[in-house]
Design a protein around this motif. Sequence first.
Motif, mmCIF file in Angstrom:
data_model
loop_
_atom_site.group_PDB
_atom_site.id
_atom_site.type_symbol
_atom_site.label_atom_id
_atom_site.label_comp_id
_atom_site.label_asym_id
_atom_site.label_seq_id
_atom_site.Cartn_x
_atom_site.Cartn_y
_atom_site.Cartn_z
ATOM 1 N N VAL A 12 0.844 -1.194 0.000
ATOM 2 C CA VAL A 12 0.000 0.000 0.000
ATOM 3 C C VAL A 12 0.882 1.248 0.000
ATOM 4 N N VAL A 13 0.598 2.161 -0.921
ATOM 5 C CA VAL A 13 1.267 3.464 -0.989
ATOM 6 C C VAL A 13 0.227 4.531 -0.671
ATOM 7 N N LEU A 14 0.527 5.360 0.329
ATOM 8 C CA LEU A 14 -0.370 6.444 0.722
ATOM 9 C C LEU A 14 0.306 7.777 0.416
ATOM 10 N N PRO A 15 -0.130 8.485 -0.629
ATOM 11 C CA PRO A 15 0.484 9.779 -0.939
ATOM 12 C C PRO A 15 0.174 10.826 0.142
ATOM 13 N N MET A 16 1.039 11.828 0.225
ATOM 14 C CA MET A 16 0.851 12.944 1.150
ATOM 15 C C MET A 16 1.628 14.127 0.584
ATOM 16 N N HIS A 17 1.557 15.278 1.250
ATOM 17 C CA HIS A 17 2.344 16.459 0.852
ATOM 18 C C HIS A 17 2.167 16.718 -0.641
ATOM 19 N N ARG A 18 0.902 16.718 -1.061
ATOM 20 C CA ARG A 18 0.624 16.715 -2.498
ATOM 21 C C ARG A 18 0.614 18.111 -3.114
ATOM 22 N N PHE A 19 0.006 19.097 -2.469
ATOM 23 C CA PHE A 19 -0.242 20.405 -3.069
ATOM 24 C C PHE A 19 -1.077 20.225 -4.345
ATOM 25 N N MET A 20 -0.549 20.629 -5.511
ATOM 26 C CA MET A 20 -1.345 20.582 -6.744
ATOM 27 C C MET A 20 -0.874 19.498 -7.707
ATOM 28 N N THR A 21 -0.064 18.572 -7.244
ATOM 29 C CA THR A 21 0.448 17.528 -8.127
ATOM 30 C C THR A 21 -0.687 16.693 -8.712
ATOM 31 N N PRO A 22 -0.799 16.581 -10.029
ATOM 32 C CA PRO A 22 -1.822 15.697 -10.612
ATOM 33 C C PRO A 22 -1.555 14.248 -10.222
ATOM 34 N N LEU A 23 -2.558 13.592 -9.678
ATOM 35 C CA LEU A 23 -2.364 12.217 -9.227
ATOM 36 C C LEU A 23 -2.026 11.286 -10.382
ATOM 37 N N ASP A 24 -2.606 11.548 -11.571
ATOM 38 C CA ASP A 24 -2.309 10.664 -12.706
ATOM 39 C C ASP A 24 -0.851 10.800 -13.141
ATOM 40 N N GLU A 25 -0.231 11.970 -12.875
ATOM 41 C CA GLU A 25 1.182 12.136 -13.210
ATOM 42 C C GLU A 25 2.055 11.285 -12.291
ATOM 43 N N PHE A 26 1.721 11.273 -11.014
ATOM 44 C CA PHE A 26 2.451 10.405 -10.075
ATOM 45 C C PHE A 26 2.282 8.945 -10.473
ATOM 46 N N MET A 27 1.061 8.553 -10.819
ATOM 47 C CA MET A 27 0.811 7.170 -11.198
ATOM 48 C C MET A 27 1.588 6.797 -12.455
ATOM 49 N N ARG A 28 1.681 7.729 -13.404
ATOM 50 C CA ARG A 28 2.422 7.452 -14.637
ATOM 51 C C ARG A 28 3.894 7.215 -14.331
ATOM 52 N N ARG A 29 4.449 7.960 -13.363
ATOM 53 C CA ARG A 29 5.873 7.844 -13.046
ATOM 54 C C ARG A 29 6.208 6.520 -12.343
ATOM 55 N N ILE A 30 5.304 6.036 -11.484
ATOM 56 C CA ILE A 30 5.654 4.830 -10.739
ATOM 57 C C ILE A 30 5.411 3.554 -11.541
#
Length: 272
Positions: free
Chosen positions: A221-239
């Motif tokens: 399980v990965v729980l994101p935090m400290h996000r501000f305005m980061t698009p979640l789909d961009e994080f998902m694309r990177r991992i």
Amino acid sequence: MLRSLPAVFALLGWLMSAAFAQDAPRRSECLAMANAPPRATPVGLRDADARTGTVAITYAGHSTYYIDTPAGVRIATDYSGAYATGRLPDVVTMNRAHSTHYTLFPDPHIPHVLHGWGDDGQPARIDQRIGDVYIRNVTTDIRRTFGDDPNAGMIKDGNSIFIFEVAGLCIGHLGHLHHKLDDSHFAAIGRLDIVMVPIDGTYTMSLDGIAEITRRLRSSVVLPMHRFMTPLDEFMRRIGQEFAVDMRTERTLEISRDTLPATPTVIILDGV
């Protein structure tokens, strides 16, 4: 009177063994599991694996998650006092990046205040059992200024990755992480079933950097935090596609060893 002597000796033996257990070195089950040969469970961990219990993890805001253990210990991560939910925590962890991650004036009713930085010029060394949770840390360096400027200078051991071992789960909070982790960091961290990662991409570290760490940890399980305005789909694309995504409409995740997802999953709690 003589007939009571065996009971007296038994009591003395129990007291001596209890005292020894308190003085004995603490052992990380997560490190032992990470270092165990494939398909082998260390003998000392068989009972630990058999433990049952559900842990509740609630997103409060910014980098603060509340962790409620089966025995009722309440932990707040990167605690500043600004992000509160429910009752006062029993344990707070802090990182001195800026004031949203710590407070020098916590509520005096909080029994355990754990700093991720050293107060005496030495690295913070957290090795503590509180109720049913064992808490330890792995220190990392922290930048003196924002951004990814390599010339900004670093404060050695200014941040801590906190690891909470409870109910057979290994839960990690990366804190205000500012640099990539090397092999020694990963070895000290060990296995993490659940990891809380900062995904702002600027104030902590780049999305590529945090994505690399997330892939290598390969937590269930990965729980994101400290996000501000980061698009979640961009994080998902990177991992990468090997991670599933699970969007939730609630702020609390209730989880146990038995309910960990079979595929590594990014769980987005409400508010993230």
